[in-house]
Design an enzyme around this catalytic site. Sequence first.
Site, PDB file in Angstrom:
ATOM      1  CE  LYS A 271      -5.502  -1.193   1.924  1.00  0.00           C
ATOM      2  NZ  LYS A 271      -4.009  -1.922   2.183  1.00  0.00           N
TER       3      LYS A 271
ATOM      4  CB  SER B 273      -1.080  -0.361   1.389  1.00  0.00           C
ATOM      5  OG  SER B 273      -1.497  -1.243   1.463  1.00  0.00           O
TER       6      SER B 273
ATOM      7  CE  LYS C 273       2.017   2.076   4.419  1.00  0.00           C
ATOM      8  NZ  LYS C 273       1.643   1.248   3.308  1.00  0.00           N
TER       9      LYS C 273
END
Length: 295
Positions: free
Chosen positions: A172, A97, A240
């Site tokens: 995502k 990701s 993150k």
Amino acid sequence: MSRKIAFIGLGIMGKPMAVNLVRAGHHVTGYNLTREPIDALVAAGGHGAGSIAEAVADAEVVITMVPADPQVEQAVLGEDGVLAHAAPGALVIDMSSITPQTSIRVDAAARAAGLRSLDAPVSGGEAGAVEAVLSIMVGGEAADFAEAKPLFDALGTTVVHVGPAGAGQTVKAANQLIVAVNIQVLAEAVVFLENAGVDLAAALDVLGGGLAGSTVLNRKKGNMLAREFAPGFRIDLHHKDMGIVTDAARAVGAALPLGAVAAQLVASARANGDGPLDHSALLRGVERLSGREVK
């Protein structure tokens, strides 16, 4: 059809994914910075490598599953990385990701090197990886997606081509936005219910059967009931990801008022030492705000 696959990154998600590809009949060679997960893959019928170059030497497909952009850049674009050593024509699938911009750069570099590329981040956490029920959102060329689809089907139950290079990472980012907000409001409901003296397990059962029900509630209520936060997906990583979605939304002019608050609460949890815990540990932040003792 059995494929020769190199799998780079055998962490919480990568190891069970690589094992599931072995179980599906593929020849999987794994590489990781630490040896223990390589040995686990070998014990499951896979093969181990001592370097990226060794892992990808004769691979038809290379899958990377590493924590963030810097690791993707090193593992894929570095001088000892995938693109420097993969065979011409190999299909490189990054399932990490990361930012859409990095995926687009990886795709351009792969094609310049005579390789093909897909960005295919996943959702479902460690349980989804182990059970092979991940949701996989894929960006890249349609023909490359069609070639990779049987591999994705060995890893997940919802596999969708969502657009060109970088599109998988964009979807995502939206997924992580929704998950963070859901976990936060679930945590708030838990503290509210407990403070009110309600039977929490019974309350969550009935909520799960109505409109408030969700995959987040089903998968995370056990963690919250037991106050057990062994990492399935660490707060550090969700922090993150919230940075990724915040930056991506700013770039396209989309306001994220609830997302911004959720991002700050995730950052607060990390600042309070909860970064290594599962993201269901956002519950601990609500407890702090409510003046409760956090164990």
